[in-house]
Design a protein around this motif. Sequence first.
Motif, PDB file in Angstrom:
ATOM      1  N   VAL A 163       0.858  -1.193   0.000  1.00 37.82           N
ATOM      2  CA  VAL A 163       0.000   0.000   0.000  1.00 37.82           C
ATOM      3  C   VAL A 163       0.889   1.236   0.000  1.00 37.82           C
ATOM      4  O   VAL A 163       1.775   1.375   0.854  1.00 37.82           O
ATOM      5  CB  VAL A 163      -0.924   0.003   1.237  1.00 37.82           C
ATOM      6  N   LEU A 164       0.673   2.114  -0.943  1.00 41.85           N
ATOM      7  CA  LEU A 164       1.491   3.317  -1.046  1.00 41.85           C
ATOM      8  C   LEU A 164       1.391   4.145   0.230  1.00 41.85           C
ATOM      9  O   LEU A 164       0.294   4.433   0.710  1.00 41.85           O
ATOM     10  CB  LEU A 164       1.054   4.153  -2.251  1.00 41.85           C
ATOM     11  N   GLY A 165       2.540   4.509   0.784  1.00 46.35           N
ATOM     12  CA  GLY A 165       2.578   5.295   2.013  1.00 46.35           C
ATOM     13  C   GLY A 165       2.598   4.468   3.270  1.00 46.35           C
ATOM     14  O   GLY A 165       2.837   5.002   4.364  1.00 46.35           O
ATOM     15  N   ASP A 166       2.372   3.147   3.140  1.00 47.35           N
ATOM     16  CA  ASP A 166       2.421   2.257   4.301  1.00 47.35           C
ATOM     17  C   ASP A 166       3.868   1.903   4.595  1.00 47.35           C
ATOM     18  O   ASP A 166       4.662   1.660   3.686  1.00 47.35           O
ATOM     19  CB  ASP A 166       1.603   0.994   4.026  1.00 47.35           C
ATOM     20  N   ILE A 167       4.211   1.816   5.851  1.00 47.00           N
ATOM     21  CA  ILE A 167       5.593   1.591   6.260  1.00 47.00           C
ATOM     22  C   ILE A 167       6.127   0.242   5.782  1.00 47.00           C
ATOM     23  O   ILE A 167       7.340   0.045   5.687  1.00 47.00           O
ATOM     24  CB  ILE A 167       5.702   1.721   7.791  1.00 47.00           C
ATOM     25  N   ASN A 168       5.222  -0.672   5.412  1.00 46.80           N
ATOM     26  CA  ASN A 168       5.640  -1.990   4.939  1.00 46.80           C
ATOM     27  C   ASN A 168       5.691  -2.097   3.419  1.00 46.80           C
ATOM     28  O   ASN A 168       6.075  -3.155   2.893  1.00 46.80           O
ATOM     29  CB  ASN A 168       4.700  -3.072   5.492  1.00 46.80           C
ATOM     30  N   GLU A 169       5.303  -1.062   2.708  1.00 47.29           N
ATOM     31  CA  GLU A 169       5.410  -1.082   1.241  1.00 47.29           C
ATOM     32  C   GLU A 169       6.887  -1.240   0.888  1.00 47.29           C
ATOM     33  O   GLU A 169       7.736  -0.534   1.439  1.00 47.29           O
ATOM     34  CB  GLU A 169       4.820   0.206   0.659  1.00 47.29           C
ATOM     35  N   LEU A 225       9.354  -0.495  -1.322  1.00 47.55           N
ATOM     36  CA  LEU A 225      10.324   0.566  -1.598  1.00 47.55           C
ATOM     37  C   LEU A 225      10.454   1.511  -0.413  1.00 47.55           C
ATOM     38  O   LEU A 225      11.559   1.934  -0.050  1.00 47.55           O
ATOM     39  CB  LEU A 225       9.941   1.338  -2.864  1.00 47.55           C
ATOM     40  N   LEU A 226       9.321   1.865   0.202  1.00 44.62           N
ATOM     41  CA  LEU A 226       9.363   2.725   1.380  1.00 44.62           C
ATOM     42  C   LEU A 226      10.050   2.002   2.540  1.00 44.62           C
ATOM     43  O   LEU A 226      10.833   2.610   3.287  1.00 44.62           O
ATOM     44  CB  LEU A 226       7.946   3.145   1.776  1.00 44.62           C
TER      45      LEU A 226
END
Length: 501
Positions: free
Chosen positions: A442-448, A450-451
């Motif tokens: 999920v974009l912006g989720d700490i587990n995505e 790339l993030l």
Amino acid sequence: MKIMRTLLIAIIFGSLTTSCFEDRDDNVILSSSIHDFVWKGMNAVYLYKAEIPDLANDRFTSNEEYGNYLNSFSSPEELFESLIYQRQTVDRFSIIVDDYIAFEQALSGTTVSNGMEFGLFRFTETSSEIYGYVRYVMPNTSAESQGIKRGDIFYGVDGTQLTIENANNLLGSSTNSYSINIGVYNDNGTPEVNDDSVDQTTETIELIKTPYTENPILTHNILNVDGNNVGYLMYNSFTSTNQFDSELNSVFGEFQSANITDLVLDLRYNGGGSVNTAIWLSSMITGQFTGDLFIREEWNNEIQAQINSSNPESLLNPFVDEMIKYNSNGDIVFQENINHLNLNKVYILTTRSTASASELIINGLNPYIDVVQIGATTTGKYQASTTIYDSPDLGRQNANPNHTYALQPLIFKSINSEGFTDYDAGFVPQIQLNENLGNLGVLGDINEPLLAAAILDIQGIGRIGNSTQNAINFFKDSNDFIPFSKNMYINKPLNFYYYEN
């Protein structure tokens, strides 16, 4: 106060194109005034003019010869393409449009869209059959109402298997509605991608395109990482509208108030846009370099010499502490103080879709702060363009009312403060990590993924990457079906370069 010193573009557009004909008494024989506009516009400002013999100032000895030359082309588009320098490798980006009103709307972020932003991949490196995956869905669109979500896979449109050959017809801007055939991504239990497949289902979803203005700020938040505040921003286009520039500045105001220690700037799907907005965003990230050179411009030899003699400072684009926009008369039409973070490091997430103004951020910041790039290699686009109209000074005002053609040619290359440019192959990330279509997150989720890789580096735990080659099989994305979606353009009118402060 700005005082116009000389409107040099009029000299270029006038004397260089009319004085090239020795026989002043010949009657001009033109296939159309549009052809005349195309040649003269390219002759006046094209970055690679010196490489195109047909654009030489002494190419024609008479108006008759010039008219016969124009008459040899069946359309303005054919003439335009004949004047492009190395279309497949160097100038992949100059375009001609037959409706500049719709084009202007696209530059401001308004297009006809169903709200599904997607990427397309070949099944193998040599395959002609392709499949799509949903990158994100824009709010209040057909895709959202139909329940489309990030990670959805589709292999066909209206029952036809997608291929390299039919993708433009099935998914292009001329198609206002279609049904996508839903598939299921199957990695076949291996980390390699060349044995991956898409299992077909019977599910179809109909999507309808309507006029839509996309906010380039898809999502932003402040994450707590080991007691420190980390800012995250997914920014998808440099549209340079006053509203969106102001909203971007407000996001950095939030980051500033939260005293963030690190910033993750997500440009993985950002095809670029306004040079001005790129400079402002870079100035928001920093703040300690106001007045220092961000990038300088290099035009074709003729224009470069003229600007150097009249207003060389206009070629320099420094870091700034306020956003200012001028109209063609030099009057301020937008002004706002910039919120600065004063960071010495920034994390930037990229893919093959990261282009032009997004790459300008990387290149302009590299000499000043630590830019940690995570993801895949970028497109490789360092040239900027501007819109050329059929008018005496090539500007929008007094444009020929008999047609709506306009040109968007490359006019200068961008060079950072260390002299680096010509990055045709793109920027290679320090942490190479391709998106895993089986685990997009999920974009912006700490587990995505790339993030999460950025956060691990912030924590000092280590850098993770993968060896899969998804990027090799990348074909296109939804922005590629929109004219000029991966270009970098200036907002300053051409006569800005002939003002003296």
